[in-house]
Design a protein around this motif. Structure first.
Motif, PDB file in Angstrom:
ATOM      1  N   VAL A  18      50.897  41.393  59.933  1.00  0.00           N
ATOM      2  CA  VAL A  18      50.524  41.143  58.532  1.00  0.00           C
ATOM      3  C   VAL A  18      49.465  40.044  58.431  1.00  0.00           C
ATOM      4  CG1 VAL A  18      51.374  40.432  56.270  1.00  0.00           C
ATOM      5  CG2 VAL A  18      52.708  42.027  57.656  1.00  0.00           C
ATOM      6  N   PRO A  19      49.720  38.821  58.931  1.00  0.00           N
ATOM      7  CA  PRO A  19      48.649  37.815  58.803  1.00  0.00           C
ATOM      8  C   PRO A  19      47.416  38.149  59.629  1.00  0.00           C
ATOM      9  CG  PRO A  19      50.456  36.942  60.104  1.00  0.00           C
ATOM     10  CD  PRO A  19      50.911  38.255  59.554  1.00  0.00           C
ATOM     11  N   LEU A  20      47.606  38.835  60.762  1.00  0.00           N
ATOM     12  CA  LEU A  20      46.466  39.188  61.601  1.00  0.00           C
ATOM     13  C   LEU A  20      45.528  40.150  60.868  1.00  0.00           C
ATOM     14  CD1 LEU A  20      45.509  38.519  64.455  1.00  0.00           C
ATOM     15  CD2 LEU A  20      46.654  40.567  65.236  1.00  0.00           C
ATOM     16  N   VAL A  21      46.084  41.164  60.232  1.00  0.00           N
ATOM     17  CA  VAL A  21      45.272  42.141  59.503  1.00  0.00           C
ATOM     18  C   VAL A  21      44.663  41.519  58.241  1.00  0.00           C
ATOM     19  CG1 VAL A  21      45.402  44.302  58.185  1.00  0.00           C
ATOM     20  CG2 VAL A  21      46.468  44.144  60.435  1.00  0.00           C
ATOM     21  N   LEU A  22      45.453  40.734  57.514  1.00  0.00           N
ATOM     22  CA  LEU A  22      44.919  40.088  56.308  1.00  0.00           C
ATOM     23  C   LEU A  22      43.790  39.121  56.654  1.00  0.00           C
ATOM     24  CD1 LEU A  22      48.077  39.280  54.176  1.00  0.00           C
ATOM     25  CD2 LEU A  22      46.244  40.849  53.617  1.00  0.00           C
ATOM     26  N   GLY A  23      44.003  38.303  57.666  1.00  0.00           N
ATOM     27  CA  GLY A  23      42.977  37.333  58.064  1.00  0.00           C
ATOM     28  C   GLY A  23      41.720  38.006  58.564  1.00  0.00           C
ATOM     29  N   SER A  24      41.881  39.062  59.358  1.00  0.00           N
ATOM     30  CA  SER A  24      40.717  39.800  59.856  1.00  0.00           C
ATOM     31  C   SER A  24      39.947  40.430  58.698  1.00  0.00           C
ATOM     32  CB  SER A  24      41.157  40.898  60.820  1.00  0.00           C
ATOM     33  OG  SER A  24      41.844  40.359  61.901  1.00  0.00           O
ATOM     34  N   GLY A  25      40.674  40.986  57.760  1.00  0.00           N
ATOM     35  CA  GLY A  25      40.020  41.596  56.597  1.00  0.00           C
ATOM     36  C   GLY A  25      39.239  40.582  55.793  1.00  0.00           C
ATOM     37  N   ILE A  26      39.807  39.413  55.622  1.00  0.00           N
ATOM     38  CA  ILE A  26      39.110  38.357  54.874  1.00  0.00           C
ATOM     39  C   ILE A  26      37.857  37.917  55.621  1.00  0.00           C
ATOM     40  CG2 ILE A  26      39.283  35.949  54.134  1.00  0.00           C
ATOM     41  CD1 ILE A  26      42.185  36.549  53.345  1.00  0.00           C
ATOM     42  N   LEU A  27      37.963  37.767  56.945  1.00  0.00           N
ATOM     43  CA  LEU A  27      36.794  37.333  57.709  1.00  0.00           C
ATOM     44  C   LEU A  27      35.718  38.410  57.753  1.00  0.00           C
ATOM     45  CD1 LEU A  27      38.511  35.447  60.652  1.00  0.00           C
ATOM     46  CD2 LEU A  27      37.241  34.464  58.742  1.00  0.00           C
ATOM     47  N   ILE A  28      36.109  39.675  57.843  1.00  0.00           N
ATOM     48  CA  ILE A  28      35.129  40.760  57.904  1.00  0.00           C
ATOM     49  C   ILE A  28      34.458  40.965  56.553  1.00  0.00           C
ATOM     50  CG2 ILE A  28      34.876  43.253  58.209  1.00  0.00           C
ATOM     51  CD1 ILE A  28      37.085  43.006  60.387  1.00  0.00           C
ATOM     52  N   PHE A  29      35.246  40.964  55.495  1.00  0.00           N
ATOM     53  CA  PHE A  29      34.719  41.204  54.146  1.00  0.00           C
ATOM     54  C   PHE A  29      34.616  39.893  53.379  1.00  0.00           C
ATOM     55  CE2 PHE A  29      36.976  45.120  55.365  1.00  0.00           C
ATOM     56  CZ  PHE A  29      35.899  45.970  55.388  1.00  0.00           C
ATOM     57  N   GLN A  30      34.067  38.884  54.027  1.00  0.00           N
ATOM     58  CA  GLN A  30      34.017  37.557  53.440  1.00  0.00           C
ATOM     59  C   GLN A  30      33.221  37.511  52.137  1.00  0.00           C
ATOM     60  OE1 GLN A  30      32.067  33.906  55.207  1.00  0.00           O
ATOM     61  NE2 GLN A  30      34.078  33.884  56.170  1.00  0.00           N
ATOM     62  N   GLN A  32      32.895  39.843  49.842  1.00  0.00           N
ATOM     63  CA  GLN A  32      33.681  40.399  48.755  1.00  0.00           C
ATOM     64  C   GLN A  32      34.882  39.511  48.426  1.00  0.00           C
ATOM     65  OE1 GLN A  32      32.643  42.074  51.408  1.00  0.00           O
ATOM     66  NE2 GLN A  32      31.535  43.871  50.713  1.00  0.00           N
ATOM     67  N   ALA A  33      35.458  38.885  49.426  1.00  0.00           N
ATOM     68  CA  ALA A  33      36.641  38.053  49.203  1.00  0.00           C
ATOM     69  C   ALA A  33      36.281  36.687  48.632  1.00  0.00           C
ATOM     70  CB  ALA A  33      37.402  37.871  50.509  1.00  0.00           C
ATOM     71  N   ARG A  34      35.028  36.282  48.784  1.00  0.00           N
ATOM     72  CA  ARG A  34      34.617  34.940  48.373  1.00  0.00           C
ATOM     73  C   ARG A  34      34.911  34.655  46.906  1.00  0.00           C
ATOM     74  NH1 ARG A  34      30.901  31.728  51.062  1.00  0.00           N
ATOM     75  NH2 ARG A  34      30.715  33.576  52.328  1.00  0.00           N
ATOM     76  N   ALA A  35      34.539  35.557  46.013  1.00  0.00           N
ATOM     77  CA  ALA A  35      34.725  35.306  44.578  1.00  0.00           C
ATOM     78  C   ALA A  35      36.202  35.172  44.231  1.00  0.00           C
ATOM     79  CB  ALA A  35      34.091  36.432  43.773  1.00  0.00           C
ATOM     80  N   LEU A  36      37.021  36.054  44.780  1.00  0.00           N
ATOM     81  CA  LEU A  36      38.458  36.017  44.483  1.00  0.00           C
ATOM     82  C   LEU A  36      39.099  34.748  45.029  1.00  0.00           C
ATOM     83  CD1 LEU A  36      41.075  37.392  43.491  1.00  0.00           C
ATOM     84  CD2 LEU A  36      41.221  38.437  45.749  1.00  0.00           C
ATOM     85  N   LEU A  37      38.816  34.418  46.287  1.00  0.00           N
ATOM     86  CA  LEU A  37      39.447  33.252  46.897  1.00  0.00           C
ATOM     87  C   LEU A  37      38.935  31.945  46.310  1.00  0.00           C
ATOM     88  CD1 LEU A  37      39.638  34.423  50.601  1.00  0.00           C
ATOM     89  CD2 LEU A  37      41.520  34.133  49.006  1.00  0.00           C
ATOM     90  N   GLN A  38      37.654  31.888  45.985  1.00  0.00           N
ATOM     91  CA  GLN A  38      37.131  30.660  45.395  1.00  0.00           C
ATOM     92  C   GLN A  38      37.639  30.469  43.972  1.00  0.00           C
ATOM     93  OE1 GLN A  38      32.887  30.815  46.059  1.00  0.00           O
ATOM     94  NE2 GLN A  38      33.092  29.788  48.037  1.00  0.00           N
ATOM     95  N   ALA A  39      37.987  31.563  43.306  1.00  0.00           N
ATOM     96  CA  ALA A  39      38.547  31.450  41.954  1.00  0.00           C
ATOM     97  C   ALA A  39      39.905  30.740  41.989  1.00  0.00           C
ATOM     98  CB  ALA A  39      38.692  32.828  41.317  1.00  0.00           C
ATOM     99  N   ILE A  40      40.628  30.901  43.084  1.00  0.00           N
ATOM    100  CA  ILE A  40      41.917  30.215  43.193  1.00  0.00           C
ATOM    101  C   ILE A  40      41.814  28.975  44.090  1.00  0.00           C
ATOM    102  CG2 ILE A  40      43.339  32.214  42.661  1.00  0.00           C
ATOM    103  CD1 ILE A  40      43.766  32.661  45.611  1.00  0.00           C
ATOM    104  N   GLY A  41      40.608  28.600  44.456  1.00  0.00           N
ATOM    105  CA  GLY A  41      40.378  27.345  45.155  1.00  0.00           C
ATOM    106  C   GLY A  41      40.514  27.390  46.663  1.00  0.00           C
ATOM    107  N   LEU A  42      40.312  28.539  47.275  1.00  0.00           N
ATOM    108  CA  LEU A  42      40.415  28.653  48.732  1.00  0.00           C
ATOM    109  C   LEU A  42      39.075  29.048  49.339  1.00  0.00           C
ATOM    110  CD1 LEU A  42      43.778  30.589  49.002  1.00  0.00           C
ATOM    111  CD2 LEU A  42      43.405  28.178  49.448  1.00  0.00           C
ATOM    112  N   ASP A  43      38.796  28.523  50.507  1.00  0.00           N
ATOM    113  CA  ASP A  43      37.592  28.883  51.248  1.00  0.00           C
ATOM    114  C   ASP A  43      37.898  30.110  52.105  1.00  0.00           C
ATOM    115  OD1 ASP A  43      35.085  28.782  52.468  1.00  0.00           O
ATOM    116  OD2 ASP A  43      35.851  27.497  54.084  1.00  0.00           O
ATOM    117  N   PRO A  44      37.140  31.205  51.975  1.00  0.00           N
ATOM    118  CA  PRO A  44      37.454  32.419  52.731  1.00  0.00           C
ATOM    119  C   PRO A  44      37.430  32.235  54.242  1.00  0.00           C
ATOM    120  CG  PRO A  44      35.548  32.776  51.295  1.00  0.00           C
ATOM    121  CD  PRO A  44      36.010  31.386  51.091  1.00  0.00           C
TER     122      PRO A  44
END
Length: 70
Positions: A18-30, A32-44
């Motif tokens: 679970v964390p391996l796939v989620l983390g890989s997805g975030i790093l690969i699709f950084q 696209q994930a940037r706006a969502l994660l930065q909205a909640i205060g996290l660095d992708p």
């Protein structure tokens, strides 16, 4: 017929995906994930690296448990 229980290392190995796939997805699709994660205060990059690292540590722990059992 008695039920066979799954060994702890096998459960940990499956849970580590679970964390391996989620983390890989975030790093690969950084991008696209940037706006969502930065909205909640996290660095992708940071959260993706932490998730992948957690998954790898879980896999190493599962391998250690398996070697100690057998």
């Amino acid at each position: 017929m008695p039920e066979k229980k799954m060994p702890a290392y096998a459960l940990l190995l499956m849970a580590s995906l679970v964390p391996l796939v989620l983390g890989s997805g975030i790093l690969i699709f950084q991008a696209q994930a940037r706006a969502l994660l930065q909205a909640i205060g996290l660095d992708p990059l940071w959260i993706g690296t932490v998730l992948v690292g957690t998954g790898l540590i879980d896999i190493a722990l599962a391998a250690f448990l398996k070697s100690r059992i057998q």
